[in-house]
Scaffold this motif. Structure first.
Motif, PDB file in Angstrom:
ATOM      1  N   LYS A 173       0.809  -1.221   0.000  1.00  0.00           N
ATOM      2  CA  LYS A 173       0.000   0.000   0.000  1.00  0.00           C
ATOM      3  C   LYS A 173       0.837   1.263   0.000  1.00  0.00           C
ATOM      4  O   LYS A 173       0.338   2.339  -0.279  1.00  0.00           O
ATOM      5  N   ASP A 174       2.133   1.146   0.301  1.00  0.00           N
ATOM      6  CA  ASP A 174       3.011   2.312   0.330  1.00  0.00           C
ATOM      7  C   ASP A 174       4.172   2.082  -0.630  1.00  0.00           C
ATOM      8  O   ASP A 174       5.053   1.260  -0.362  1.00  0.00           O
ATOM      9  N   LEU A 175       4.173   2.797  -1.730  1.00  0.00           N
ATOM     10  CA  LEU A 175       5.173   2.601  -2.770  1.00  0.00           C
ATOM     11  C   LEU A 175       6.593   2.869  -2.276  1.00  0.00           C
ATOM     12  O   LEU A 175       7.555   2.328  -2.818  1.00  0.00           O
ATOM     13  N   LYS A 176       6.729   3.651  -1.208  1.00  0.00           N
ATOM     14  CA  LYS A 176       8.060   3.916  -0.643  1.00  0.00           C
ATOM     15  C   LYS A 176       8.705   2.638  -0.124  1.00  0.00           C
ATOM     16  O   LYS A 176       9.916   2.566   0.022  1.00  0.00           O
ATOM     17  N   CYS A 177       7.896   1.625   0.152  1.00  0.00           N
ATOM     18  CA  CYS A 177       8.397   0.363   0.705  1.00  0.00           C
ATOM     19  C   CYS A 177       8.627  -0.703  -0.369  1.00  0.00           C
ATOM     20  O   CYS A 177       8.819  -1.878  -0.040  1.00  0.00           O
ATOM     21  N   LEU A 178       8.640  -0.306  -1.637  1.00  0.00           N
ATOM     22  CA  LEU A 178       8.760  -1.279  -2.717  1.00  0.00           C
ATOM     23  C   LEU A 178      10.062  -2.080  -2.628  1.00  0.00           C
ATOM     24  O   LEU A 178      10.039  -3.303  -2.746  1.00  0.00           O
ATOM     25  N   LEU A 179      11.180  -1.427  -2.412  1.00  0.00           N
ATOM     26  CA  LEU A 179      12.447  -2.145  -2.351  1.00  0.00           C
ATOM     27  C   LEU A 179      12.438  -3.174  -1.221  1.00  0.00           C
ATOM     28  O   LEU A 179      12.851  -4.325  -1.417  1.00  0.00           O
ATOM     29  N   ASP A 180      11.935  -2.793  -0.050  1.00  0.00           N
ATOM     30  CA  ASP A 180      11.863  -3.749   1.062  1.00  0.00           C
ATOM     31  C   ASP A 180      10.977  -4.936   0.722  1.00  0.00           C
ATOM     32  O   ASP A 180      11.292  -6.077   1.058  1.00  0.00           O
ATOM     33  N   LYS A 181       9.884  -4.673   0.022  1.00  0.00           N
ATOM     34  CA  LYS A 181       8.968  -5.755  -0.371  1.00  0.00           C
ATOM     35  C   LYS A 181       9.636  -6.676  -1.384  1.00  0.00           C
ATOM     36  O   LYS A 181       9.498  -7.901  -1.308  1.00  0.00           O
ATOM     37  N   LEU A 182      10.390  -6.094  -2.329  1.00  0.00           N
ATOM     38  CA  LEU A 182      11.101  -6.914  -3.310  1.00  0.00           C
ATOM     39  C   LEU A 182      12.159  -7.780  -2.633  1.00  0.00           C
ATOM     40  O   LEU A 182      12.336  -8.952  -2.991  1.00  0.00           O
ATOM     41  N   LYS A 183      12.840  -7.211  -1.640  1.00  0.00           N
ATOM     42  CA  LYS A 183      13.832  -7.984  -0.894  1.00  0.00           C
ATOM     43  C   LYS A 183      13.152  -9.164  -0.194  1.00  0.00           C
ATOM     44  O   LYS A 183      13.688 -10.283  -0.170  1.00  0.00           O
ATOM     45  N   GLU A 184      11.999  -8.919   0.374  1.00  0.00           N
ATOM     46  CA  GLU A 184      11.259  -9.966   1.083  1.00  0.00           C
ATOM     47  C   GLU A 184      10.789 -11.065   0.117  1.00  0.00           C
ATOM     48  O   GLU A 184      10.941 -12.252   0.396  1.00  0.00           O
ATOM     49  N   ILE A 185      10.222 -10.674  -1.003  1.00  0.00           N
ATOM     50  CA  ILE A 185       9.629 -11.642  -1.940  1.00  0.00           C
ATOM     51  C   ILE A 185      10.699 -12.383  -2.749  1.00  0.00           C
ATOM     52  O   ILE A 185      10.616 -13.586  -2.938  1.00  0.00           O
ATOM     53  N   LEU A 186      11.719 -11.649  -3.217  1.00  0.00           N
ATOM     54  CA  LEU A 186      12.689 -12.223  -4.150  1.00  0.00           C
ATOM     55  C   LEU A 186      14.035 -12.567  -3.517  1.00  0.00           C
ATOM     56  O   LEU A 186      14.915 -13.095  -4.205  1.00  0.00           O
ATOM     57  N   ASN A 187      14.211 -12.225  -2.261  1.00  0.00           N
ATOM     58  CA  ASN A 187      15.493 -12.459  -1.593  1.00  0.00           C
ATOM     59  C   ASN A 187      16.662 -11.815  -2.344  1.00  0.00           C
ATOM     60  O   ASN A 187      17.690 -12.447  -2.564  1.00  0.00           O
ATOM     61  N   ILE A 188      16.482 -10.558  -2.732  1.00  0.00           N
ATOM     62  CA  ILE A 188      17.581  -9.872  -3.435  1.00  0.00           C
ATOM     63  C   ILE A 188      18.467  -9.141  -2.438  1.00  0.00           C
ATOM     64  O   ILE A 188      18.094  -8.876  -1.336  1.00  0.00           O
TER      65      ILE A 188
END
Length: 188
Positions: A173-188
């Motif tokens: 819901k907060d686009l500012k957290c996109l990188l954190d979400k990608l790290k969580e989902i993709l383990n980058i």
């Protein structure tokens, strides 16, 4: 069944319809359809399996993570998400980003996207079965990819999304957290 959201931003109730038979595309929404959309309790339901042909995307680097963004068709929302993905891709070289433009986007908008986001790969009509994540606002492509066991991240902006009590859906819901979400989902 176009789109994922079932509660619109104005919280208007759906008018139930009376039908004898209904074909549905997404298993996740069947209970909601039966309870909230169909008034005939004797209606029969038939699953209509996705007929779209998914191909294999040829990665530039075999270790890359492939993120596809299914455009919402709204220039402002597309740019907000693509700006974020573009900056993340500059920092994380092992990420490839594909853009699936919405069918209603006009040619001028598509040309603007290509010019502004030259590092991103524009894919007009092909769909791929080996992407690591699909990001979308509320495109029904999201559920098509969930049916292929591919992770999907919904970014709803001002629409409400019913998550069908399904833990496989990721919602941001907060686009500012996109990188954190990608790290969580993709383990980058």
């Amino acid at each position: 069944q176009h789109g994922v959201y079932e509660l619109d931003k104005f919280k208007r109730p759906y008018n139930k319809v009376y039908v004898d038979k209904m074909f549905y595309k997404f298993e996740q929404s069947l209970d909601w359809i039966k309870e909230s959309y169909i008034s005939n309790k004797n209606c029969t339901f038939t699953f209509n399996k996705t007929r779209e042909i998914f191909k294999t995307y040829l990665k530039k680097n075999p270790n890359s993570k492939i993120i596809a963004y299914a455009s919402s068709g709204f220039y402002k929302q597309d740019n907000l998400i693509l700006d974020k993905l573009n900056s993340i891709q500059k920092e994380y070289k092992n990420i490839e980003v594909l853009i699936f433009p919405h069918p209603t986007l006009n040619l001028i908008h598509i040309k603007k996207l290509l010019k502004k986001y030259s590092r991103l790969q524009l894919i007009i009509s092909e769909r791929f079965n080996n992407i690591d994540l699909l990001i979308t606002g509320y495109s029904s492509l999201g559920l098509d990819y969930l049916n292929l066991n591919i992770k999907v991240l919904f970014i709803p902006f001002d629409d409400s999304i019913c998550a069908f009590n399904d833990n496989s859906l990721h919602i941001l819901k907060d686009l500012k957290c996109l990188l954190d979400k990608l790290k969580e989902i993709l383990n980058i």
